[in-house]
Design an enzyme around this catalytic site. Structure first.
Site, PDB file in Angstrom:
ATOM      1  N   LYS A  89      15.569   0.114  14.622  1.00 17.91           N
ATOM      2  CA  LYS A  89      14.551   1.038  14.695  1.00 17.91           C
ATOM      3  C   LYS A  89      14.429   1.432  16.280  1.00 17.91           C
ATOM      4  O   LYS A  89      14.263   2.630  16.609  1.00 17.91           O
ATOM      5  CB  LYS A  89      13.196   0.482  14.109  1.00 17.91           C
ATOM      6  CG  LYS A  89      13.174   0.595  12.698  1.00 17.91           C
ATOM      7  CD  LYS A  89      12.252  -0.286  12.074  1.00 17.91           C
ATOM      8  CE  LYS A  89      12.180  -0.408  10.521  1.00 17.91           C
ATOM      9  NZ  LYS A  89      11.282  -1.201   9.906  1.00 17.91           N
ATOM     10  N   GLN A 117       6.361  -5.035  10.794  1.00 15.51           N
ATOM     11  CA  GLN A 117       7.601  -5.372   9.848  1.00 15.51           C
ATOM     12  C   GLN A 117       7.231  -6.184   8.797  1.00 15.51           C
ATOM     13  O   GLN A 117       6.622  -7.292   9.084  1.00 15.51           O
ATOM     14  CB  GLN A 117       8.939  -5.879  10.722  1.00 15.51           C
ATOM     15  CG  GLN A 117      10.180  -5.943   9.762  1.00 15.51           C
ATOM     16  CD  GLN A 117      10.665  -4.714   9.454  1.00 15.51           C
ATOM     17  OE1 GLN A 117      10.212  -3.518  10.011  1.00 15.51           O
ATOM     18  NE2 GLN A 117      11.453  -4.729   8.428  1.00 15.51           N
ATOM     19  N   ASP A 163       4.123   4.172   8.833  1.00 11.42           N
ATOM     20  CA  ASP A 163       4.730   3.547   7.424  1.00 11.42           C
ATOM     21  C   ASP A 163       3.936   4.324   6.588  1.00 11.42           C
ATOM     22  O   ASP A 163       4.424   4.423   5.040  1.00 11.42           O
ATOM     23  CB  ASP A 163       4.295   1.860   7.312  1.00 11.42           C
ATOM     24  CG  ASP A 163       5.540   1.167   7.826  1.00 11.42           C
ATOM     25  OD1 ASP A 163       6.942   1.490   7.374  1.00 11.42           O
ATOM     26  OD2 ASP A 163       5.201   0.249   8.373  1.00 11.42           O
TER      27      ASP A 163
HETATM   28  N1  GUN Z   1      10.279  -4.138   5.475  1.00 14.66           N
HETATM   29  C1  GUN Z   1      11.145  -3.501   4.903  1.00 14.66           C
HETATM   30  N2  GUN Z   1      11.063  -2.205   4.871  1.00 14.66           N
HETATM   31  C2  GUN Z   1      10.065  -1.810   5.681  1.00 14.66           C
HETATM   32  C3  GUN Z   1       9.414  -0.943   6.074  1.00 14.66           C
HETATM   33  O1  GUN Z   1       9.647   0.501   5.507  1.00 14.66           O
HETATM   34  N3  GUN Z   1       8.350  -0.679   6.775  1.00 14.66           N
HETATM   35  C4  GUN Z   1       7.852  -1.960   7.282  1.00 14.66           C
HETATM   36  N4  GUN Z   1       6.674  -1.896   8.088  1.00 14.66           N
HETATM   37  N5  GUN Z   1       8.355  -3.275   6.652  1.00 14.66           N
HETATM   38  C5  GUN Z   1       9.568  -3.115   6.084  1.00 14.66           C
END
Ligand code: GUN
Length: 297
Positions: free
Chosen positions: A54, A98, A121
């Site tokens: 990211k 996350q 998100d």
């Molecule tokens: N863990 C796996 N995929 C995601 C996501 O799209 N967002 C977040 N915050 N955690 C994740």
């Protein structure tokens, strides 16, 4: 027999990157520096890989990014205090914590604490509500990324029977909500099946488009898909393997087994995974524009 189309995400991401770079440039010309802060709690190796990606994606587009890594025993109250601080920092437009989080932290409390305007998100109930009511502010990243794949390869879900396997808040539920919307590249007839569905294969066999998001390696077998179906594999499962890493990444679908039968399929890796990050970039840009009072078309 027609060749099976492999729905690789690389060209889709490249085309989105061009669009996103231009939007970031536009915002910068208005003195808005899009910025994303990612918080990760604990040492889950896969999560650390995703978080690193990211940050790299932000760098590529000129988005300011910061990663805050906290120890696995961080109390919920400390994480909530950090979110309060990030919410009030005007230089930060997007906040992502996350998932999964260590068990002393209730993920619902964390999601509720994030300012919905910074919720890149699209997990906050406010943003989920806007999505369900057909007026989304943010798009849920993985489901929106899947729609982008369908758009790029000109596979319209309109009028089709889409079967979504899985009912998670991250993929299954928002995917179904996106595809039933009354708009272009939606308008689908959607069935959601999950771990408690009886005779799950009876439903998956009826899918024109099958979206597998159940987190079970190689769950979807040849007899569970219809001839000519489009298969989207959201699975990213680590299984033991006799290689340098000691593991291999496999999807929820038995790719080799269904390949000849279907008309199109996403590979793992190189399919849905990179789309999630591309759409996170889009949401960060949307959030920055919104907070800066700029309308993007
Ligand atoms: N863990 C796996 N995929 C995601 C996501 O799209 N967002 C977040 N915050 N955690 C994740």
């Amino acid at each position: 027999m027609n060749e099976t189309l492999i729905l690789k995400s690389r060209p889709v991401v490249e085309s989105l990157n061009d669009k996103h770079k231009a939007l970031v440039g536009h915002l910068k010309s208005k003195n808005i520096n899009p910025s994303l802060t990612v918080v990760i709690v604990g040492d889950d190796p896969a999560s650390h890989v995703y978080v690193r990606r990211k940050g790299q994606a932000c760098e590529k587009l000129g988005i300011v990014s910061d990663t805050i890594a906290l120890p696995a025993d961080t109390p919920e109250s400390a994480l909530l205090d950090l979110i309060t601080k990030l919410n009030s920092d005007k230089s930060i437009h997007g906040i992502l914590v996350q998932s999964p989080m260590p068990k002393q932290i209730n993920e619902d409390h964390i999601i509720l604490a994030i300012d919905p305007k910074k919720d890149v998100d699209c997990f906050h109930p406010h943003n989920v509500g806007l999505l369900v009511s057909g007026n989304p502010y943010m798009q849920p990243c993985t489901p929106a990324g899947i729609v982008e794949i369908l758009k790029y390869y000109k596979i319209s879900p309109e009028g089709k029977h889409v079967v979504v396997m899985g009912r998670s808040n991250i993929v299954g539920k928002p995917m179904a909500n996106l595809l039933v919307q009354k708009k272009q590249f939606a308008n689908a007839t959607v069935t959601v099946v999950h771990s408690r569905t009886n005779a799950i294969g009876e439903y998956t066999k009826q899918a024109d488009i099958l979206i597998a998001a159940i987190g079970q390696p190689h769950f979807v077998t040849n007899n569970m898909v219809k001839e000519g179906a489009v298969v989207i594999d959201v699975g990213m499962n680590r299984i033991d393997a006799d290689n340098e890493k000691g593991y291999a990444l496999v999807g929820d679908v038995k790719y080799d087994e269904v390949f000849e039968k279907v008309s199109a399929i996403t590979p793992v890796p190189g399919g849905v995974g990179p789309m999630t990050i591309a759409m996170l970039m889009e949401n960060t840009i949307t959030a920055a524009a919104q907070q800066g009072g700029i309308t993007l078309d």
